[in-house]
Design a protein around this motif. Structure first.
Motif, mmCIF file in Angstrom:
data_model
loop_
_atom_site.group_PDB
_atom_site.id
_atom_site.type_symbol
_atom_site.label_atom_id
_atom_site.label_comp_id
_atom_site.label_asym_id
_atom_site.label_seq_id
_atom_site.Cartn_x
_atom_site.Cartn_y
_atom_site.Cartn_z
ATOM 1 N N ALA A 120 -6.591 -12.900 -0.079
ATOM 2 C CA ALA A 120 -7.492 -12.033 -0.839
ATOM 3 C C ALA A 120 -7.265 -10.552 -0.553
ATOM 4 O O ALA A 120 -7.607 -9.697 -1.385
ATOM 5 N N THR A 121 -6.710 -10.235 0.590
ATOM 6 C CA THR A 121 -6.578 -8.820 0.982
ATOM 7 C C THR A 121 -5.140 -8.308 0.933
ATOM 8 O O THR A 121 -4.894 -7.132 1.179
ATOM 9 N N SER A 122 -4.167 -9.170 0.634
ATOM 10 C CA SER A 122 -2.777 -8.728 0.558
ATOM 11 C C SER A 122 -2.540 -7.994 -0.756
ATOM 12 O O SER A 122 -3.042 -8.397 -1.813
ATOM 13 N N SER A 123 -1.763 -6.927 -0.695
ATOM 14 C CA SER A 123 -1.446 -6.131 -1.881
ATOM 15 C C SER A 123 -0.124 -6.583 -2.460
ATOM 16 O O SER A 123 0.914 -6.511 -1.801
ATOM 17 N N LEU A 124 -0.139 -7.043 -3.706
ATOM 18 C CA LEU A 124 1.073 -7.501 -4.370
ATOM 19 C C LEU A 124 2.072 -6.353 -4.542
ATOM 20 O O LEU A 124 3.285 -6.543 -4.422
ATOM 21 N N THR A 125 1.563 -5.155 -4.795
ATOM 22 C CA THR A 125 2.428 -3.986 -4.964
ATOM 23 C C THR A 125 3.215 -3.699 -3.693
ATOM 24 O O THR A 125 4.430 -3.456 -3.721
ATOM 25 N N ASP A 126 2.505 -3.718 -2.546
ATOM 26 C CA ASP A 126 3.175 -3.471 -1.262
ATOM 27 C C ASP A 126 4.230 -4.531 -0.990
ATOM 28 O O ASP A 126 5.320 -4.237 -0.485
ATOM 29 N N ILE A 127 3.899 -5.775 -1.325
ATOM 30 C CA ILE A 127 4.831 -6.877 -1.086
ATOM 31 C C ILE A 127 6.095 -6.702 -1.922
ATOM 32 O O ILE A 127 7.206 -6.869 -1.436
ATOM 33 N N LEU A 128 5.926 -6.339 -3.201
ATOM 34 C CA LEU A 128 7.080 -6.169 -4.095
ATOM 35 C C LEU A 128 7.940 -4.985 -3.672
ATOM 36 O O LEU A 128 9.168 -5.041 -3.756
ATOM 37 N N ILE A 170 2.912 -4.437 5.001
ATOM 38 C CA ILE A 170 3.315 -5.850 4.913
ATOM 39 C C ILE A 170 3.281 -6.524 6.284
ATOM 40 O O ILE A 170 3.715 -7.666 6.428
ATOM 41 N N GLU A 171 2.763 -5.830 7.281
ATOM 42 C CA GLU A 171 2.730 -6.348 8.647
ATOM 43 C C GLU A 171 2.058 -7.721 8.753
ATOM 44 O O GLU A 171 2.618 -8.644 9.351
#
Length: 457
Positions: free
Chosen positions: A249-257, A416-417
């Motif tokens: 719920a708290t992970s950012s898809l933008t940061d991951i990409l 992404i840590e």
């Protein structure tokens, strides 16, 4: 309490009940934990997308869900130090002489450090394969704030030397170490318990009756603590459901990409190290498939909790009751592995960061001298890295500062840590279990009936 928050909590409660009934119907702990992982991932994704325009609703929901997730982690943390102290003391008092402690410690530490060196080499290999470098990484608000925290920790390790690090393992106040006051408290507690155990062995020569009463009392206390451990282990699926929901719920898809290349390289390196562990087990005559079936629930908890230290109770339980490892070896490998030779946090991660940042100061990362120096420093620096979330950051600071490299990259990867730390922690724990399993086999202390007959729960 808003209607949306109440609805979210009702759904989460329904998922908890689902897990309860799934386990109640005779399904194994492994399957229940796996179901919790999937349900947590799905519920977190739904929660994030359902309230994409209302982050406060997500935040409020996570605050309540954290009562289950963080509550479970705290229960494990609550029993870590008592378990380490009592189990190590109990294990040593069962030995016939203190000489075997040296063989056990040497074997476990040897495996941990050897696999950490391999992990560093694997990290470097995937950095080369994916052509990873620090160019193009841009610091956002979160990264800038993290970078300030990273630079603020430099003073803690600027004057850190190997002798001072080793000296910090010896407890000045064992009662303070039992509270977990320092990053090296686990090792300090092991040392304190080991000295008490050796003292009991020496006392046995002078006064066998007193030594026997001490041994019996210690064993009784050990059984009490292990009974408590089993109670808390049964709560694992509920804790994993909450922890996985929070992560998704708290992970950012933008940061991951944006950092997908680094994430893929990291997880491929982690996967290769799991294979390396399996190869080492296979070469020693241990079936890797049977091994991984038995350790799966423990690895899943390590994956979601991001804490090697909190996984110690599960680690010891798995080694003794599923793999048939000697109790002494299981206790030593679980506790040593939480702070020494972490293949993921202290092996792969610092090596990759050092490789990426080296060109920014005019160093050729492909130079053999640089690679050999990096592997040696990573291996030595793996002593005393805290087995909690953020331990990899500390390990990276130690390695980069020792090699005279800038620390800016540590802060730039903060977004992404948590995602990468999940895989790293699972690898750390598996490294500790592998060290215990190999050592128990080599020292001929494995109960093969337990390993062969017990099914993975």
């Amino acid at each position: 309490m808003t209607f949306s928050l109440l609805l979210n909590l009702v759904v989460f409660a329904a998922l908890l009940v689902t897990l309860y009934w799934f386990k109640k119907r005779g399904n194994s702990l492994s399957m229940t934990v796996l179901l919790a992982l999937v349900l947590g991932l799905l519920s977190g994704v739904v929660l994030q997308n359902l309230y994409s325009d209302n982050q406060s609703a997500v935040s409020q929901t996570i605050d309540w869900i954290n009562l289950v997730g963080n509550g479970y982690v705290r229960l494990l943390q609550m029993i870590v130090m008592p378990l380490v102290f009592v189990s190590i003391l109990s294990a040593i008092t069962k030995l016939h002489n203190a000489g075997s402690l040296g063989k056990i410690s040497f074997s476990i530490l040897g495996v941990l450090l050897f696999t950490t060196a391999i992990a560093a080499l694997v990290g470097i290999g995937f950095s080369i394969l994916f052509n990873l470098n620090a160019d193009g990484l841009i610091a956002g608000a979160r990264e800038a704030a993290a970078q300030e925290r990273v630079l603020g920790r430099v003073d803690q390790v600027a004057n850190l030397t190997i002798p001072s690090m080793l000296l910090s393992f010896i407890p000045r106040n064992p009662f303070a170490e039992l509270t977990g006051a320092n990053p090296t408290s686990i090792i300090s507690t092991v040392i304190f318990a080991a000295f008490l155990g050796i003292a009991t062995l020496r006392l046995r020569k002078d006064n066998a009756d007193i030594a026997e009463r001490i041994s019996q009392g210690t064993e009784s206390l050990n059984k009490l603590v292990m009974s408590l451990v089993r109670i808390i282990i049964n709560l694992t699926p509920y804790g994993i459901l909450a922890l996985m929901t929070r992560m998704a719920a708290t992970s950012s898809l933008t940061d991951i990409l944006n950092l997908l290349n680094f994430i893929i390289a990291s997880y491929l390196a982690i996967a290769v190290m799991f294979i390396v562990h399996g190869v080492l087990l296979g070469l020693s005559g241990i079936n890797p498939l049977s091994y991984y079936k038995k350790v799966l629930p423990t690895l899943l908890f390590a994956f979601t909790s991001r804490s090697s230290a909190a996984t110690i109770p599960l680690n010891i339980e798995t080694q003794t009751n599923r793999l048939g490892n000697s109790g002494t070896i299981a206790n030593f490998s679980a506790t040593f592995g939480a702070t020494i030779g972490q293949n993921g946090c202290a092996g792969i991660y610092p090596a990759m960061l050092a490789f990426m940042v080296a060109p920014s100061v005019g160093i050729d990362p492909l130079a053999p001298q640089f690679i050999l120096s990096l592997i040696a420093i990573v291996t030595i620096s793996s002593f005393g890295i805290a087995g909690v979330g953020g331990g990899a950051t500390f390990a990276a600071i130690v390695v980069l500062s020792t090699m005279g490299l800038p620390l800016t990259l540590v802060g730039l990867l903060i977004s992404i840590e948590p995602l990468i730390d999940m895989g790293r922690t699972a690898l750390n724990v598996n490294g500790a279990i592998t060290a215990g399993t190999l050592s128990s086999k080599w020292l001929k202390q494995t109960d093969w009936q337990v390993f062969t007959n017990n099914k993975a729960e």
